[in-house]
Design a protein around this motif. Sequence first.
Motif, PDB file in Angstrom:
ATOM      1  N   ARG A 140      28.767  48.114  44.788  1.00  7.93           N
ATOM      2  CA  ARG A 140      30.037  48.002  43.882  1.00  7.93           C
ATOM      3  C   ARG A 140      30.895  48.996  44.122  1.00  7.93           C
ATOM      4  NH1 ARG A 140      27.128  45.600  38.458  1.00  7.93           N
ATOM      5  NH2 ARG A 140      27.338  43.153  38.911  1.00  7.93           N
ATOM      6  N   ALA A 141      30.564  50.338  44.270  1.00  4.33           N
ATOM      7  CA  ALA A 141      31.132  51.441  44.527  1.00  4.33           C
ATOM      8  C   ALA A 141      31.975  51.226  46.065  1.00  4.33           C
ATOM      9  CB  ALA A 141      30.681  52.743  44.532  1.00  4.33           C
ATOM     10  N   HIS A 142      31.340  50.822  47.023  1.00  7.29           N
ATOM     11  CA  HIS A 142      31.684  50.600  48.106  1.00  7.29           C
ATOM     12  C   HIS A 142      33.178  49.564  48.175  1.00  7.29           C
ATOM     13  CE1 HIS A 142      32.099  49.290  52.309  1.00  7.29           C
ATOM     14  NE2 HIS A 142      31.303  50.474  52.759  1.00  7.29           N
ATOM     15  N   ARG A 143      32.968  48.649  47.552  1.00  6.31           N
ATOM     16  CA  ARG A 143      33.975  47.527  47.219  1.00  6.31           C
ATOM     17  C   ARG A 143      35.152  48.039  46.556  1.00  6.31           C
ATOM     18  NH1 ARG A 143      32.814  41.435  45.098  1.00  6.31           N
ATOM     19  NH2 ARG A 143      31.836  41.407  47.188  1.00  6.31           N
ATOM     20  N   ALA A 144      34.980  48.957  45.519  1.00  8.17           N
ATOM     21  CA  ALA A 144      35.851  49.537  44.596  1.00  8.17           C
ATOM     22  C   ALA A 144      36.801  50.587  45.589  1.00  8.17           C
ATOM     23  CB  ALA A 144      35.393  50.466  43.585  1.00  8.17           C
TER      24      ALA A 144
END
Length: 233
Positions: A140-144
Amino acid sequence: MTQHHSDHGYEKDDDEDDVLEWADQVMATVAAEVRRRRKELRWSAQDLADKCEEIGHPIPRNVIANMESGRRSNLPLVDVMVLAEALNTPPICLIYPVGYVDDVQRLPLQHPISTLDALSWFTGEDTELGADNDMLRYFRAHRAAEGQLRIARRDEEYARYHAETAPNADRKAEALRAQARAAEAAEDAMRRLSRVRAFIRKDGVTPPFLWSDVAAEVDPPGTDPNTTEEIDL
């Protein structure tokens, strides 16, 4: 403790009654939401059955009717997924229909909680889940970070254009400051992507795909994939 005969031929106690009741409630919630959404679309049960068949997983009209009326004794997960696709809604919204049901019982023997809180638990957004959800948090942090990078680069290009076409010195200076801020945001996003990808690799997992013009900057040759640098997610 009072015991009851179950349909499966064994003795069960009152706690098992709670489990069965909870399972029935979950299924009833899904069935009610399927019916509500179907009615909202002004579809008949046959219309919904036809749509499921188009998707590739037929669910006959009588099965849908039995589910909505409570006569169906089970509801496979694959049916929930296909029904959700047919009804143009996320599967999670059939299980936890936020806005249409105030409270749900997340698990048997537990007090009801808000539907939104239950949905957050199911999707892994609950901050009290513990360390076992690290990979989900990293992805999720990667996508953000990817989203932040796209926005920053877009803003940087926009500001560069305005700096080049500014009608006077003040406008140009303002645009250059905006360009510098966007460039800084892009650099921050790149650093976050690099750190998150390192943590993902550390657990032997392949990071998400990156478009070519970014991959070379985020994953340069010689990058140590086993870094233990702390990351604030």
